[in-house]
Design a protein around this motif. Structure first.
Motif, PDB file in Angstrom:
ATOM      1  N   PHE A 150      -4.004  32.377 -20.489  1.00  0.00           N
ATOM      2  CA  PHE A 150      -3.830  31.394 -19.413  1.00  0.00           C
ATOM      3  C   PHE A 150      -2.677  31.815 -18.503  1.00  0.00           C
ATOM      4  O   PHE A 150      -2.781  31.719 -17.276  1.00  0.00           O
ATOM      5  N   PHE A 151      -1.591  32.280 -19.103  1.00  0.00           N
ATOM      6  CA  PHE A 151      -0.456  32.759 -18.319  1.00  0.00           C
ATOM      7  C   PHE A 151      -0.891  33.889 -17.389  1.00  0.00           C
ATOM      8  O   PHE A 151      -0.579  33.879 -16.190  1.00  0.00           O
ATOM      9  N   ASN A 152      -1.610  34.867 -17.922  1.00  0.00           N
ATOM     10  CA  ASN A 152      -2.053  35.998 -17.104  1.00  0.00           C
ATOM     11  C   ASN A 152      -2.973  35.554 -15.981  1.00  0.00           C
ATOM     12  O   ASN A 152      -2.913  36.088 -14.861  1.00  0.00           O
ATOM     13  N   GLN A 153      -3.825  34.572 -16.243  1.00  0.00           N
ATOM     14  CA  GLN A 153      -4.717  34.051 -15.204  1.00  0.00           C
ATOM     15  C   GLN A 153      -3.930  33.377 -14.085  1.00  0.00           C
ATOM     16  O   GLN A 153      -4.233  33.543 -12.904  1.00  0.00           O
ATOM     17  N   GLN A 154      -2.911  32.611 -14.472  1.00  0.00           N
ATOM     18  CA  GLN A 154      -2.110  31.921 -13.470  1.00  0.00           C
ATOM     19  C   GLN A 154      -1.303  32.909 -12.628  1.00  0.00           C
ATOM     20  O   GLN A 154      -1.151  32.737 -11.416  1.00  0.00           O
ATOM     21  N   VAL A 155      -0.786  33.943 -13.269  1.00  0.00           N
ATOM     22  CA  VAL A 155      -0.040  34.966 -12.543  1.00  0.00           C
ATOM     23  C   VAL A 155      -0.956  35.656 -11.540  1.00  0.00           C
ATOM     24  O   VAL A 155      -0.583  35.880 -10.380  1.00  0.00           O
ATOM     25  N   ALA A 156      -2.173  36.005 -11.972  1.00  0.00           N
ATOM     26  CA  ALA A 156      -3.126  36.667 -11.083  1.00  0.00           C
ATOM     27  C   ALA A 156      -3.509  35.751  -9.923  1.00  0.00           C
ATOM     28  O   ALA A 156      -3.620  36.192  -8.772  1.00  0.00           O
ATOM     29  N   LYS A 157      -3.671  34.480 -10.217  1.00  0.00           N
ATOM     30  CA  LYS A 157      -4.058  33.514  -9.183  1.00  0.00           C
ATOM     31  C   LYS A 157      -2.945  33.340  -8.159  1.00  0.00           C
ATOM     32  O   LYS A 157      -3.194  33.176  -6.966  1.00  0.00           O
ATOM     33  N   ALA A 158      -1.709  33.367  -8.632  1.00  0.00           N
ATOM     34  CA  ALA A 158      -0.560  33.201  -7.736  1.00  0.00           C
ATOM     35  C   ALA A 158      -0.245  34.476  -6.965  1.00  0.00           C
ATOM     36  O   ALA A 158       0.603  34.484  -6.063  1.00  0.00           O
ATOM     37  N   THR A 188       1.308  37.153  -7.888  1.00  0.00           N
ATOM     38  CA  THR A 188       2.673  37.628  -8.105  1.00  0.00           C
ATOM     39  C   THR A 188       2.641  38.803  -9.081  1.00  0.00           C
ATOM     40  O   THR A 188       1.666  38.985  -9.824  1.00  0.00           O
ATOM     41  N   LYS A 189       3.702  39.573  -9.075  1.00  0.00           N
ATOM     42  CA  LYS A 189       3.831  40.695 -10.006  1.00  0.00           C
ATOM     43  C   LYS A 189       5.153  40.553 -10.751  1.00  0.00           C
ATOM     44  O   LYS A 189       6.132  41.240 -10.438  1.00  0.00           O
ATOM     45  N   PRO A 190       5.193  39.655 -11.719  1.00  0.00           N
ATOM     46  CA  PRO A 190       6.452  39.384 -12.410  1.00  0.00           C
ATOM     47  C   PRO A 190       6.868  40.502 -13.350  1.00  0.00           C
ATOM     48  O   PRO A 190       6.041  41.195 -13.934  1.00  0.00           O
ATOM     49  N   ASP A 191       8.171  40.651 -13.486  1.00  0.00           N
ATOM     50  CA  ASP A 191       8.737  41.593 -14.456  1.00  0.00           C
ATOM     51  C   ASP A 191       9.460  40.851 -15.572  1.00  0.00           C
ATOM     52  O   ASP A 191       9.524  41.330 -16.701  1.00  0.00           O
ATOM     53  N   SER A 192      10.018  39.679 -15.257  1.00  0.00           N
ATOM     54  CA  SER A 192      10.844  38.962 -16.219  1.00  0.00           C
ATOM     55  C   SER A 192      10.272  37.576 -16.510  1.00  0.00           C
ATOM     56  O   SER A 192       9.768  36.890 -15.622  1.00  0.00           O
ATOM     57  N   ILE A 193      10.375  37.177 -17.786  1.00  0.00           N
ATOM     58  CA  ILE A 193       9.886  35.876 -18.227  1.00  0.00           C
ATOM     59  C   ILE A 193      10.969  35.187 -19.054  1.00  0.00           C
ATOM     60  O   ILE A 193      11.565  35.797 -19.946  1.00  0.00           O
ATOM     61  N   LEU A 194      11.187  33.927 -18.765  1.00  0.00           N
ATOM     62  CA  LEU A 194      12.016  33.080 -19.610  1.00  0.00           C
ATOM     63  C   LEU A 194      11.077  32.184 -20.404  1.00  0.00           C
ATOM     64  O   LEU A 194      10.350  31.369 -19.834  1.00  0.00           O
ATOM     65  N   CYS A 206       9.270  34.330 -13.864  1.00  0.00           N
ATOM     66  CA  CYS A 206       8.443  33.268 -14.441  1.00  0.00           C
ATOM     67  C   CYS A 206       9.227  32.532 -15.515  1.00  0.00           C
ATOM     68  O   CYS A 206      10.010  33.152 -16.253  1.00  0.00           O
ATOM     69  N   VAL A 207       8.999  31.239 -15.598  1.00  0.00           N
ATOM     70  CA  VAL A 207       9.508  30.436 -16.707  1.00  0.00           C
ATOM     71  C   VAL A 207       8.329  29.699 -17.313  1.00  0.00           C
ATOM     72  O   VAL A 207       7.514  29.119 -16.587  1.00  0.00           O
ATOM     73  N   VAL A 208       8.226  29.731 -18.634  1.00  0.00           N
ATOM     74  CA  VAL A 208       7.152  29.015 -19.315  1.00  0.00           C
ATOM     75  C   VAL A 208       7.738  28.091 -20.378  1.00  0.00           C
ATOM     76  O   VAL A 208       8.758  28.399 -20.992  1.00  0.00           O
ATOM     77  N   ILE A 209       7.093  26.945 -20.552  1.00  0.00           N
ATOM     78  CA  ILE A 209       7.378  26.045 -21.671  1.00  0.00           C
ATOM     79  C   ILE A 209       6.023  25.699 -22.262  1.00  0.00           C
ATOM     80  O   ILE A 209       5.336  24.797 -21.776  1.00  0.00           O
TER      81      ILE A 209
END
Length: 252
Positions: free
Chosen positions: A26-34, A36-42, A104-107
Motif C-alpha cells: 500500500f505504501f509503494n502504491q501511494q508513493v507511485a500515485k503521488a 514522488t521518489k522518496p529516499d527517507s522514511i520515518l 515520508c512519514v508513516v504510522i
C-alpha cells in the motif's frame, strides 16, 4: 496503558498472520500515485520493526520511533539479523522531536489509535508535518468506528499454542469510541519448564473520518485522500481499516 513490556517478546509470534506485506505494498502504491521518489522514511510507532526492516531492504534510509524500549530492542535485533541499518529512537509520537526532515512519514498498524485525546492526535499530526520535507508524504491507518463498535465491541477472544496463549477481553465505550483490551498471556519459559502469566491492558480510541481530515487540513496538509482496507476504494459502512494519505505543501 501498557508500554509493551513482556508483550514485546511474544508480539511477533502472536502477530505472525498480520499482513505486513500489504502495508508495504500500500505504501509503494501511494508513493507511485503521488509521483514522488522518496529516499527517507520515518516509521512512527515502528514496534518490533517488521515494516522498518522491509523498507530498509528496499533501499530506503529508515528511522524508527516507538514508545517502548523493549519493542526497539527487538527491532534492532531484526535489523542486525537482516543486515540492514535502522536508526531507532524511543519517543512518544505526540512529542516527536528529531533533528531531521523526511520524504515520508508513516504510522501503520492502527498505532495512532493508541492516542487517547483529540489533543494528542492533533499534536502528532502537527509534529509529523514539521518533520516532513516540502512535498513529503504522510500515510497512516486507523480502526474504523465500525470495527471498534461491532468487531471489538464487548467481545472476548482466545488463542492457544504450545509456546504462548492468551485470553483477550474487549470493553467498548460508545461515548468516545474507545476499546479497552484486557489481555492475559501464558508464555512458556524453557528455563523454568513452566508457563509464566502476565497481563496487559491496552486502550485504543478512534474518531470519525471527518475529524482526521479536519486535523490534517488544520496542520497544513493538502491532497488528502481516504481509502479502506488496503484498497484504493472509498470506505463503506463495513470498512474496518481506514487509510489516509496527505502531502505537505511544497516550499513557497
Amino acid at each position: 496503558m501498557s508500554r509493551y513490556g513482556e508483550f514485546a517478546y511474544v508480539y511477533d509470534q502472536l502477530m505472525a498472520d498480520v499482513p505486513y506485506d500489504d502495508w508495504a505494498e500500500f505504501f509503494n502504491q501511494q508513493v507511485a500515485k503521488a509521483k514522488t521518489k522518496p529516499d527517507s522514511i520515518l516509521d512512527l510507532a515502528c514496534g518490533t520493526g517488521e515494516l522498518s526492516v522491509r523498507f530498509a531492504q528496499e533501499g530506503f534510509s529508515v528511522v524508527g520511533v516507538d514508545l517502548s524500549d523493549d519493542m526497539l530492542m527487538v527491532a534492532q535485533e531484526k535489523a542486525t539479523e537482516a543486515g540492514v541499518t535502522l536508526s531507532l529512537f524511543q519517543q512518544n509520537m505526540a512529542e516527536l522531536e528529531l533533528l531531521k526532515e523526511f520524504d515520508c512519514v508513516v504510522i501503520f498498524c492502527d498505532s495512532l489509535n493508541y492516542l487517547q485525546s483529540d489533543k494528542e492526535v492533533q499534536e502528532t499530526i502537527q509534529r509529523v508535518y514539521k518533520h516532513l520535507k516540502p512535498g513529503g508524504l504522510f500515510i497512516f491507518d486507523v480502526h474504523s468506528v465500525h470495527k471498534m463498535k461491532d468487531v471489538f465491541g464487548n467481545q472476548s477472544f482466545s488463542y492457544v499454542d504450545e509456546d504462548v496463549s492468551y485470553i483477550w477481553n474487549c470493553t467498548y465505550d460508545d461515548t468516545d469510541m474507545r476499546v479497552e483490551h484486557d489481555i492475559t498471556f501464558f508464555a512458556y519459559d524453557e528455563e523454568m519448564d513452566a508457563y509464566h502469566r502476565f497481563d496487559e491492558v491496552h486502550a485504543q480510541r478512534t474518531w470519525s473520518i471527518d475529524h482526521y481530515q479536519s486535523w490534517l487540513s488544520e496542520a497544513g496538509f493538502i491532497n488528502i485522500e481516504v481509502s479502506a482496507d488496503f484498497k484504493m476504494s472509498e470506505p463503506t459502512s463495513n470498512s474496518e481499516r481506514i487509510f489516509f494519505s496527505a502531502q505537505k505543501k511544497e516550499a513557497e
